[in-house]
Motif scaffolding. Structure first.
Motif, mmCIF file in Angstrom:
data_model
loop_
_atom_site.group_PDB
_atom_site.id
_atom_site.type_symbol
_atom_site.label_atom_id
_atom_site.label_comp_id
_atom_site.label_asym_id
_atom_site.label_seq_id
_atom_site.Cartn_x
_atom_site.Cartn_y
_atom_site.Cartn_z
ATOM 1 N N SER A 144 29.218 7.905 -96.804
ATOM 2 C CA SER A 144 30.468 7.200 -96.552
ATOM 3 C C SER A 144 30.255 5.971 -95.668
ATOM 4 C CB SER A 144 31.469 8.141 -95.887
ATOM 5 O OG SER A 144 32.736 7.544 -95.750
ATOM 6 N N SER A 375 34.419 16.634 -102.480
ATOM 7 C CA SER A 375 33.028 16.212 -102.615
ATOM 8 C C SER A 375 32.940 14.992 -103.514
ATOM 9 C CB SER A 375 32.168 17.341 -103.183
ATOM 10 O OG SER A 375 32.671 17.764 -104.436
ATOM 11 N N LYS A 376 31.815 14.291 -103.393
ATOM 12 C CA LYS A 376 31.622 13.073 -104.170
ATOM 13 C C LYS A 376 30.139 12.883 -104.445
ATOM 14 C CE LYS A 376 33.243 9.387 -106.165
ATOM 15 N NZ LYS A 376 34.186 9.489 -107.316
ATOM 16 N N THR A 378 27.419 9.995 -105.688
ATOM 17 C CA THR A 378 27.253 8.558 -105.875
ATOM 18 C C THR A 378 25.816 8.275 -106.291
ATOM 19 O OG1 THR A 378 26.807 8.312 -103.507
ATOM 20 C CG2 THR A 378 29.052 7.868 -104.250
ATOM 21 N N PHE A 401 31.627 5.439 -101.918
ATOM 22 C CA PHE A 401 32.887 6.058 -101.525
ATOM 23 C C PHE A 401 33.025 5.981 -100.014
ATOM 24 C CE2 PHE A 401 30.525 9.526 -99.880
ATOM 25 C CZ PHE A 401 31.386 10.321 -99.138
ATOM 26 N N LYS A 424 42.954 10.493 -100.493
ATOM 27 C CA LYS A 424 41.681 10.808 -101.113
ATOM 28 C C LYS A 424 40.700 9.693 -100.767
ATOM 29 C CE LYS A 424 43.464 8.934 -105.466
ATOM 30 N NZ LYS A 424 43.720 9.225 -106.904
ATOM 31 N N THR A 427 36.916 4.640 -103.449
ATOM 32 C CA THR A 427 35.708 4.604 -104.275
ATOM 33 C C THR A 427 35.416 3.162 -104.692
ATOM 34 O OG1 THR A 427 36.953 5.010 -106.316
ATOM 35 C CG2 THR A 427 36.069 6.938 -105.146
#
Length: 606
Positions: A144, A375-376, A378, A401, A424, A427
């Protein structure tokens, strides 16, 4: 006249486009390496990468980070007041909270700032050995806060004694003392620096604001390493700074008695162990900041951040790779005095494969699991191909993100008759292509970069005109299209020329309006010289008109001159003049900048 100078800077930059600020007349460009990519990478092969070394910082006479970051194309540096005013960086049009700042690998962004942005106002460069800039989404490397990119600072390792003293306009005094010892087995060093000025009015003096606003900052730190054996090594550093600044606030901005105090420290400890064919690094890094504002609406904010990381580096044939896991935790105070905690657990991997002598491919993938916002995953992939004639074609595609900040997570300073929206993460995705060139003799080199950066679900502080409610919400979509041109020419007789230009078309896709505090045109040209005894640089910087809160800030052109005269191998006299033409300008609408000012000093090295 201003427009013609700005366009001339752009044209010159197009003729000499280059990928880095760090050069040596006897060194080829390929020797410039960037390490913030987790695996060492050649700058010329890495889209969006730049390096500013200690030699360049000294040649330019840069005292604070904001003094030299503004010369990096694609970076917009703004400050609300010349000395000690809030200084933030926007990368490729992205808001300041989307620039991740690292000091010796420790993330130092302010968790208590509404957007999680870093304030560069007191970041003094006396202890900095190297600045690495990675533009474009770097979440696959750092998670992040890296939608716009990453700015990484590395502190110096000192062997011997260093001292500096300087005085000049506005009753400004600056001093620095550093000492250390270094050899192959161990190194330890310490430093302290101090800057004090009576300053000028933070509010624009041309609008009837004569009160001077002073600024004082002190920075101290230690750094060390020890090799137990060839396979086991330890290193670490700690950096502390404290600043006091007079401020001017209000609408419109005007003289008042507001002041602020900030104190920050950061550091890391790392163990490197070779085993199972890999170089393992176990590290703990931390940063802590406290900010107090004394005004009609006083406030105190505290924030801290820790990162626990394991990374393993290795090689296998034509592949170089790194993988690992980390845990990051942050805590920040809000307006009520309560503290809010956020955390993320991550795993990551990155690798570079040399397909042939001419072609290399680099890719990275990262999975972040936030404690509060899901969760993300990338990723980023880039490639560089060495063409004939000294040309290098490179390109990259990446995603990013940014999880909501502490203030956004709890909707600090919000007022609503209904429940606040569920936020949220923001992105982003970006694509860029670059064409670089270097002459066979290394005297000329350059690079031109074309990019597009899209940000979705951008969080803004939203005002509902129907209900008069104020809250954070995911409503904005932004796009930045841009061209970045850089170059360097070694002219002979000790002279060199560095040029940079950026065209940035940054737009709020929801409204069609230009993004604030991002000039469409910006450029700089630096003529440097190095002789047997005298060295220095003349830098001319220009920015076009810039949309700002409440109106448009006018374009400007300004110039700085820095010189040094080497009396002996150990002693040098220094002099610099800022705003050489005494230009009256603003970086941010309503806030003034100093007129012509001069400083002289002495530098000792043993």
């Amino acid at each position: 006249m201003k427009r013609s100078i700005l366009l001339s800077t752009a044209a010159l930059s197009a003729a000499f486009a280059a990928p880095a600020f760090a050069f040596d007349e006897a060194t080829q460009l390929d020797d410039v390496v960037i390490t913030a990519t987790r695996i060492s990478a050649i700058v010329a092969d890495t889209p969006g990468a730049r390096v500013i070394d200690a030699k360049t910082i000294e040649q330019r006479g840069a005292v604070f980070a904001a003094d030299i970051l503004s010369d990096v194309p694609g970076l917009s540096v703004t400050r609300t007041g010349a000395f000690g005013g809030l200084a933030q960086v926007r990368m490729r049009g992205a808001t300041p909270g989307k620039t991740l700042v690292l000091v010796d690998g420790a993330p130092v962004n302010d968790a208590a700032e509404p957007n999680g942005a870093y304030d560069f106002s007191g970041f003094e460069l006396g202890d900095i050995d190297r600045i690495e800039v990675l533009s474009g989404p770097q979440s696959s490397l750092w998670g992040s806060d890296a939608i716009g990119g990453v700015i990484s600072f590395t502190t110096k390792e000192i062997d011997g004694l260093r001292a500096e003293a300087e005085a000049g306009s506005y009753d400004t005094v600056r001093g620095r003392l550093a000492a250390g010892v270094a050899n192959e087995t161990y190194a330890v060093s310490a430093y302290v620096s101090h800057f004090d000025t009576d300053g000028i009015s933070a509010a624009d003096e041309a609008n009837g604001n004569p009160e001077a606003d002073g600024f004082t900052t002190t920075t101290a730190g230690v750094k060390g390493r020890y090799a137990v054996s060839d396979n086991v090594k330890f290193d670490g550093s700690a950096r502390w700074s404290k600043s006091d600044a007079d401020m001017d606030n209000g609408f419109p901005v005007s003289d008042n008695d507001d002041t602020s105090e900030s104190e920050q420290w950061s550091g890391f400890a790392r163990a490197s162990v070779e085993g199972f064919g890999l170089d393992h690094q176990f590290s703990v890094s931390t940063s802590d900041i406290e900010r107090q504002t004394f005004s009609a609406f006083p406030s105190t904010f505290k924030a801290d951040r820790q990162a626990y990381r394991w990374q393993a580096n290795g090689e296998a044939g034509a592949a170089t790779y790194a993988f690992g896991a980390e845990r990051e935790e942050s805590e920040g105070s809000i307006s009520t005095g309560d503290k809010v905690s956020l955390g993320t657990s991550s795993v990551f991997g990155t690798a570079r494969y040399e397909v042939s002598d001419a072609l290399s491919i680099t890719s990275g993938l990262r999975f972040d699991d936030t404690d509060d916002f899901g969760s993300k995953t990338t990723g980023r992939i880039s490639a560089a191909y060495e063409l004939t004639g000294g040309f290098i074609l490179s390109g990259a595609y990446g995603t990013g993100f940014k999880a909501p900040s502490v203030s956004q997570a709890v909707c600090d300073f919000c007022f609503s008759s209904t429940p606040y929206p569920t936020l949220k993460p923001e992105t982003a995705d970006s694509i860029e292509v670059a064409l670089g060139w270097a002459s066979a003799d290394g005297r000329f080199d350059g690079r031109a970069t074309l990019y597009r950066l899209n940000v979705e679900d951008q969080i803004i502080y939203f005002f509902n005109e129907d209900t008069f409610d104020i809250y954070y919400d995911n409503v904005d979509r932004t796009r930045s299209d841009g061209v970045e041109l850089e170059g360097r020419a070694l002219l002979g007789a000790g002279f060199d020329l560095t040029l940079a230009y950026a065209w940035t078309d940054a737009e709020d896709r929801s409204t069609g309006a230009r993004l604030l505090r991002v000039p469409e045109h910006a450029g700089s040209a630096t003529l440097g010289w190095t002789g047997d005894r005298i060295s220095g640089a003349l830098t001319v910087r220009a920015e076009g008109d810039q949309d700002d809160s409440g109106g448009v800030r006018d374009s400007f052109v300004t110039a700085n001159l820095n010189t040094a005269y080497q009396l002996t191998d150990q002693v040098a006299l220094t002099a610099r003049i800022e705003n050489l033409a005494d230009e009256r300008y603003q970086q941010v609408l309503g806030y003034g900048e100093p007129g012509r000012s001069a400083y002289v000093g002495v530098r000792l090295r043993y």
